[in-house]
Scaffold this active site. Structure first.
Site, PDB file in Angstrom:
ATOM      1  N   SER A   1      85.137 -56.794 134.186  1.00  0.00           N
ATOM      2  CA  SER A   1      86.175 -56.325 133.110  1.00  0.00           C
ATOM      3  C   SER A   1      85.957 -55.012 132.380  1.00  0.00           C
ATOM      4  O   SER A   1      84.736 -54.499 132.387  1.00  0.00           O
ATOM      5  CB  SER A   1      85.838 -57.320 132.002  1.00  0.00           C
ATOM      6  OG  SER A   1      86.111 -56.850 130.729  1.00  0.00           O
TER       7      SER A   1
ATOM      8  N   TYR B   1      79.261 -61.575 126.641  1.00  0.00           N
ATOM      9  CA  TYR B   1      80.241 -61.846 127.778  1.00  0.00           C
ATOM     10  C   TYR B   1      80.166 -60.580 128.515  1.00  0.00           C
ATOM     11  O   TYR B   1      80.281 -60.700 129.928  1.00  0.00           O
ATOM     12  CB  TYR B   1      81.818 -61.924 127.024  1.00  0.00           C
ATOM     13  CG  TYR B   1      82.652 -61.856 128.181  1.00  0.00           C
ATOM     14  CD1 TYR B   1      82.949 -62.502 129.083  1.00  0.00           C
ATOM     15  CD2 TYR B   1      83.491 -60.479 128.040  1.00  0.00           C
ATOM     16  CE1 TYR B   1      84.159 -62.489 129.895  1.00  0.00           C
ATOM     17  CE2 TYR B   1      84.611 -60.398 128.807  1.00  0.00           C
ATOM     18  CZ  TYR B   1      85.039 -61.287 129.921  1.00  0.00           C
ATOM     19  OH  TYR B   1      85.940 -60.848 130.941  1.00  0.00           O
TER      20      TYR B   1
ATOM     21  N   LYS C   1      79.334 -59.751 132.593  1.00  0.00           N
ATOM     22  CA  LYS C   1      79.883 -58.964 133.930  1.00  0.00           C
ATOM     23  C   LYS C   1      79.268 -57.826 134.416  1.00  0.00           C
ATOM     24  O   LYS C   1      79.172 -57.743 135.468  1.00  0.00           O
ATOM     25  CB  LYS C   1      81.208 -58.357 133.242  1.00  0.00           C
ATOM     26  CG  LYS C   1      82.489 -59.549 132.885  1.00  0.00           C
ATOM     27  CD  LYS C   1      82.830 -60.233 133.934  1.00  0.00           C
ATOM     28  CE  LYS C   1      83.652 -61.650 133.597  1.00  0.00           C
ATOM     29  NZ  LYS C   1      83.972 -62.166 134.647  1.00  0.00           N
TER      30      LYS C   1
HETATM   31  P1  NAD Z   1      90.589 -68.648 132.393  1.00  0.00           P
HETATM   32  O1  NAD Z   1      89.542 -69.279 131.638  1.00  0.00           O
HETATM   33  O2  NAD Z   1      92.214 -69.028 132.423  1.00  0.00           O
HETATM   34  O3  NAD Z   1      89.956 -68.953 133.798  1.00  0.00           O
HETATM   35  C1  NAD Z   1      88.917 -68.977 134.247  1.00  0.00           C
HETATM   36  C2  NAD Z   1      88.784 -70.512 135.140  1.00  0.00           C
HETATM   37  O4  NAD Z   1      87.234 -70.747 135.538  1.00  0.00           O
HETATM   38  C3  NAD Z   1      89.199 -71.617 133.954  1.00  0.00           C
HETATM   39  O5  NAD Z   1      90.095 -72.305 134.753  1.00  0.00           O
HETATM   40  C4  NAD Z   1      87.690 -72.627 134.197  1.00  0.00           C
HETATM   41  O6  NAD Z   1      88.333 -73.854 134.166  1.00  0.00           O
HETATM   42  C5  NAD Z   1      87.066 -72.099 135.384  1.00  0.00           C
HETATM   43  N1  NAD Z   1      85.702 -72.260 135.249  1.00  0.00           N
HETATM   44  C6  NAD Z   1      84.731 -71.846 134.283  1.00  0.00           C
HETATM   45  N2  NAD Z   1      83.485 -71.981 134.568  1.00  0.00           N
HETATM   46  C7  NAD Z   1      83.344 -72.830 135.680  1.00  0.00           C
HETATM   47  C8  NAD Z   1      82.509 -73.290 136.721  1.00  0.00           C
HETATM   48  N3  NAD Z   1      81.101 -73.304 136.003  1.00  0.00           N
HETATM   49  N4  NAD Z   1      83.097 -73.778 137.729  1.00  0.00           N
HETATM   50  C9  NAD Z   1      84.140 -74.049 138.057  1.00  0.00           C
HETATM   51  N5  NAD Z   1      85.394 -73.672 137.530  1.00  0.00           N
HETATM   52  C10 NAD Z   1      84.782 -72.923 136.181  1.00  0.00           C
HETATM   53  O7  NAD Z   1      90.271 -66.937 132.559  1.00  0.00           O
HETATM   54  P2  NAD Z   1      91.323 -65.553 133.233  1.00  0.00           P
HETATM   55  O8  NAD Z   1      91.873 -65.109 132.207  1.00  0.00           O
HETATM   56  O9  NAD Z   1      92.025 -66.345 134.108  1.00  0.00           O
HETATM   57  O10 NAD Z   1      89.876 -65.071 133.506  1.00  0.00           O
HETATM   58  C11 NAD Z   1      89.610 -64.937 135.080  1.00  0.00           C
HETATM   59  C12 NAD Z   1      88.343 -64.028 135.159  1.00  0.00           C
HETATM   60  O11 NAD Z   1      88.782 -62.782 134.982  1.00  0.00           O
HETATM   61  C13 NAD Z   1      87.081 -64.452 134.269  1.00  0.00           C
HETATM   62  O12 NAD Z   1      86.001 -64.375 134.881  1.00  0.00           O
HETATM   63  C14 NAD Z   1      87.600 -63.258 133.067  1.00  0.00           C
HETATM   64  O13 NAD Z   1      85.919 -62.994 132.658  1.00  0.00           O
HETATM   65  C15 NAD Z   1      87.815 -62.113 133.772  1.00  0.00           C
HETATM   66  N6  NAD Z   1      88.528 -61.162 132.992  1.00  0.00           N
HETATM   67  C16 NAD Z   1      89.551 -61.860 132.310  1.00  0.00           C
HETATM   68  C17 NAD Z   1      90.501 -60.993 131.353  1.00  0.00           C
HETATM   69  C18 NAD Z   1      91.336 -61.675 130.523  1.00  0.00           C
HETATM   70  O14 NAD Z   1      92.009 -60.784 129.730  1.00  0.00           O
HETATM   71  N7  NAD Z   1      92.094 -62.685 130.756  1.00  0.00           N
HETATM   72  C19 NAD Z   1      90.149 -59.627 131.241  1.00  0.00           C
HETATM   73  C20 NAD Z   1      88.972 -58.931 132.289  1.00  0.00           C
HETATM   74  C21 NAD Z   1      88.382 -60.045 133.109  1.00  0.00           C
HETATM   75  C1  UD1 Z   2      89.581 -58.201 124.576  1.00  0.00           C
HETATM   76  C2  UD1 Z   2      87.989 -58.212 124.600  1.00  0.00           C
HETATM   77  C3  UD1 Z   2      87.714 -57.634 125.819  1.00  0.00           C
HETATM   78  C4  UD1 Z   2      88.367 -58.305 127.116  1.00  0.00           C
HETATM   79  C5  UD1 Z   2      89.920 -58.089 127.050  1.00  0.00           C
HETATM   80  C6  UD1 Z   2      90.576 -59.081 128.222  1.00  0.00           C
HETATM   81  C7  UD1 Z   2      87.145 -58.124 122.239  1.00  0.00           C
HETATM   82  C8  UD1 Z   2      86.522 -57.202 121.146  1.00  0.00           C
HETATM   83  N1  UD1 Z   2      87.563 -57.301 123.466  1.00  0.00           N
HETATM   84  O1  UD1 Z   2      90.027 -56.834 124.613  1.00  0.00           O
HETATM   85  O2  UD1 Z   2      86.461 -57.661 126.182  1.00  0.00           O
HETATM   86  O3  UD1 Z   2      88.240 -57.741 128.271  1.00  0.00           O
HETATM   87  O4  UD1 Z   2      90.092 -58.892 125.573  1.00  0.00           O
HETATM   88  O5  UD1 Z   2      91.959 -59.033 127.879  1.00  0.00           O
HETATM   89  O6  UD1 Z   2      87.613 -59.275 122.187  1.00  0.00           O
HETATM   90  N2  UD1 Z   2      94.652 -57.118 117.749  1.00  0.00           N
HETATM   91  C9  UD1 Z   2      95.348 -57.320 116.721  1.00  0.00           C
HETATM   92  N3  UD1 Z   2      95.599 -58.843 116.326  1.00  0.00           N
HETATM   93  C10 UD1 Z   2      95.372 -59.710 117.116  1.00  0.00           C
HETATM   94  C11 UD1 Z   2      94.778 -59.780 118.332  1.00  0.00           C
HETATM   95  C12 UD1 Z   2      94.480 -58.436 118.809  1.00  0.00           C
HETATM   96  O7  UD1 Z   2      95.649 -56.472 116.107  1.00  0.00           O
HETATM   97  O8  UD1 Z   2      95.482 -61.063 116.669  1.00  0.00           O
HETATM   98  C13 UD1 Z   2      94.604 -55.961 118.610  1.00  0.00           C
HETATM   99  C14 UD1 Z   2      93.148 -55.316 118.569  1.00  0.00           C
HETATM  100  O9  UD1 Z   2      92.489 -54.958 117.605  1.00  0.00           O
HETATM  101  C15 UD1 Z   2      93.405 -54.532 119.871  1.00  0.00           C
HETATM  102  C16 UD1 Z   2      94.475 -54.855 120.743  1.00  0.00           C
HETATM  103  O10 UD1 Z   2      95.253 -55.785 119.554  1.00  0.00           O
HETATM  104  O11 UD1 Z   2      93.486 -53.434 119.132  1.00  0.00           O
HETATM  105  C17 UD1 Z   2      94.113 -55.816 121.915  1.00  0.00           C
HETATM  106  O12 UD1 Z   2      93.343 -56.794 121.639  1.00  0.00           O
HETATM  107  P1  UD1 Z   2      93.182 -58.007 122.558  1.00  0.00           P
HETATM  108  O13 UD1 Z   2      94.226 -58.506 123.081  1.00  0.00           O
HETATM  109  O14 UD1 Z   2      92.133 -58.966 121.765  1.00  0.00           O
HETATM  110  O15 UD1 Z   2      92.293 -56.887 123.817  1.00  0.00           O
HETATM  111  P2  UD1 Z   2      91.105 -56.365 123.516  1.00  0.00           P
HETATM  112  O16 UD1 Z   2      90.493 -56.006 122.291  1.00  0.00           O
HETATM  113  O17 UD1 Z   2      91.360 -54.886 124.268  1.00  0.00           O
END
Ligand code: NAD
Ligand code: UD1
Length: 347
Positions: free
Chosen positions: A133, A157, A161
């Site tokens: 991330s 979190y 990572k």
């Molecule tokens: P998500 O929660 O939708 O998907 C993660 C999945 O992992 C879920 O379906 C959950 O049930 C499963 N899971 C969790 N722990 C488990 C375990 N011990 N065994 C088996 N399954 C398990 O999240 P996502 O948004 O799809 O994110 C996927 C990955 O990408 C995560 O590792 C997250 O940290 C990373 N990531 C997400 C974002 C984002 O904004 N969505 C940004 C950066 C990184």
């Molecule tokens: C968040 C996580 C980051 C993660 C990323 C994944 C935090 C502090 N950071 O990032 O670790 O990798 O999600 O997508 O949670 N905002 C509002 N109102 C809201 C929600 C968000 O104004 O209800 C603003 C935030 O201040 C930011 C932007 O929208 O400026 C995006 O926010 P968000 O979607 O939560 O993502 P990140 O903060 O970039």
């Protein structure tokens, strides 16, 4: 389980494959001719996504409800299929919750990765793509952010990572035959263009895009904008939003790369678009896509937020020959199609 079921196509184990990013990547993998084998414990997703994947691809995906901690169950899957590589999405991801419940995050994210890597080692599977991330960069001052920027994770979190990246680097030192891609995602947003799959956060969304789309569909009254006094064009925070299908296709490109090339070290790659948008710009783009007025109010800054963050995407283009193709209007249109057709998410 027996070993008679080896599939002829390239099998990719997708951990967390019923989650938001995993499920969209499964669709992209199937479209590219791979055979994804999904495992997920359904702690943050629903099995009904599997039907939607079938509706889109015409094929029922292979799925096992398994917790990654369960080494015996995991090993059976490795014995049953000729798994060539692994995409590791599974883990907990709520930044705020990780601050109040750090042990839950260290325990699940780290232990499940160790368990997975142990089974991979046992079964001689040495190719893995890991969901890292942009949060590992923390409050960096240099944007666009390059992969060699200093890291400064600001939450448990984000620390998980960084730790997992380190674990995978150490595995590679011990056995350089491993091929590892560490993909640092910026802000995934949007949905599959069919409107059949999308983001379905449990409870009140922490992230901006799903919150805005739930306001548009009437589930919340207004968007709280966390501060309008940042040094940005309109004072609200700037982020690099990347369409979920672009992100999914980025994984397929990374898989092709680790199949054909060896890296001297695990390869860190940013997956973003290289462009930033403010919160106000997101709001207006969503209003345009949905035809709805989205009420908002300005509140105080969210602790830990930074002013602006977007990716330097040159390395992804050079190494993977991949770049994001879809724009903000596409992200909003697709997110709205998903949200309006599925106001309460997956059944
Ligand atoms: P998500 O929660 O939708 O998907 C993660 C999945 O992992 C879920 O379906 C959950 O049930 C499963 N899971 C969790 N722990 C488990 C375990 N011990 N065994 C088996 N399954 C398990 O999240 P996502 O948004 O799809 O994110 C996927 C990955 O990408 C995560 O590792 C997250 O940290 C990373 N990531 C997400 C974002 C984002 O904004 N969505 C940004 C950066 C990184
Ligand atoms: C968040 C996580 C980051 C993660 C990323 C994944 C935090 C502090 N950071 O990032 O670790 O990798 O999600 O997508 O949670 N905002 C509002 N109102 C809201 C929600 C968000 O104004 O209800 C603003 C935030 O201040 C930011 C932007 O929208 O400026 C995006 O926010 P968000 O979607 O939560 O993502 P990140 O903060 O970039």
């Amino acid at each position: 389980m027996n070993t008679n079921n080896k599939l002829s196509r390239h099998c990719v184990l997708v951990t967390g494959g019923t989650g938001y990013i995993g499920s969209h990547t499964v669709v992209a993998l199937m479209a590219a001719g791979y055979e994804p084998i999904i495992i997920d414990n359904l702690s943050n997703s629903k099995a009904s996504v599997l039907k939607r994947i079938k509706q889109i691809t015409g094929k029922q995906p292979i799925f096992y409800k398994i917790d990654l901690w369960d080494i015996a169950a995991l090993d059976k899957v490795f014995q049953k299929y000729s798994i060539a590589s692994v995409m590791h999405f599974a883990g907990f991801k709520a930044v705020g919750e990780s601050v109040t419940e750090p042990l839950k995050y260290y325990e699940n994210n780290i232990q499940s990765t160790i368990s997975l890597c142990n089974v991979m080692t046992m079964r001689d599977v040495k190719k893995i793509i890991f969901s890292s991330s942009a949060s590992v960069y923390g409050e960096t001052t240099v944007i666009p952010i390059k992969e060699n920027s200093l890291t400064a994770p600001a939450s448990p979190y984000a620390c998980t990572k960084q730790m997992i990246e380190q674990i995978l680097k150490d595995i590679h030192v011990a056995d350089p035959a491993w091929r590892i891609a560490l993909l640092r995602y910026f802000n995934p947003a949007g949905a599959h263009e069919s409107g059949l799959m999308g983001e379905d956060p449990q409870g009140i969304p922490n992230n901006l895009m799903p919150y805005v789309s739930q306001v548009a569909v009437g589930r919340h009254k207004k968007v709280n904008i966390f501060g309008n006094d940042y040094p940005t064009s309109d004072g609200t925070g700037v982020r690099d939003y990347i369409h979920i299908m672009d992100l999914a296709e980025g994984h397929v490109a990374a898989l092709k790369k680790i199949d054909t090339a060896t890296f001297k070290t695990p390869q860190i790659i940013n997956l973003g678009t290289g462009s930033g948008y403010t919160v106000m710009e997101i709001l207006h783009a969503f209003e345009k896509a949905s035809g709805k007025v989205i009420p908002y109010r300005i509140t105080k800054r969210r602790p830990g937020d930074i002013a602006a963050c977007y990716a330097d995407t040159k390395l992804a283009q050079k190494l993977l020959g991949w770049k994001a193709r879809r724009n903000l209007a596409d992200m909003c249109a697709d997110a709205w199609r998903w949200q309006s057709q599925n106001p309460t998410g997956y059944p």
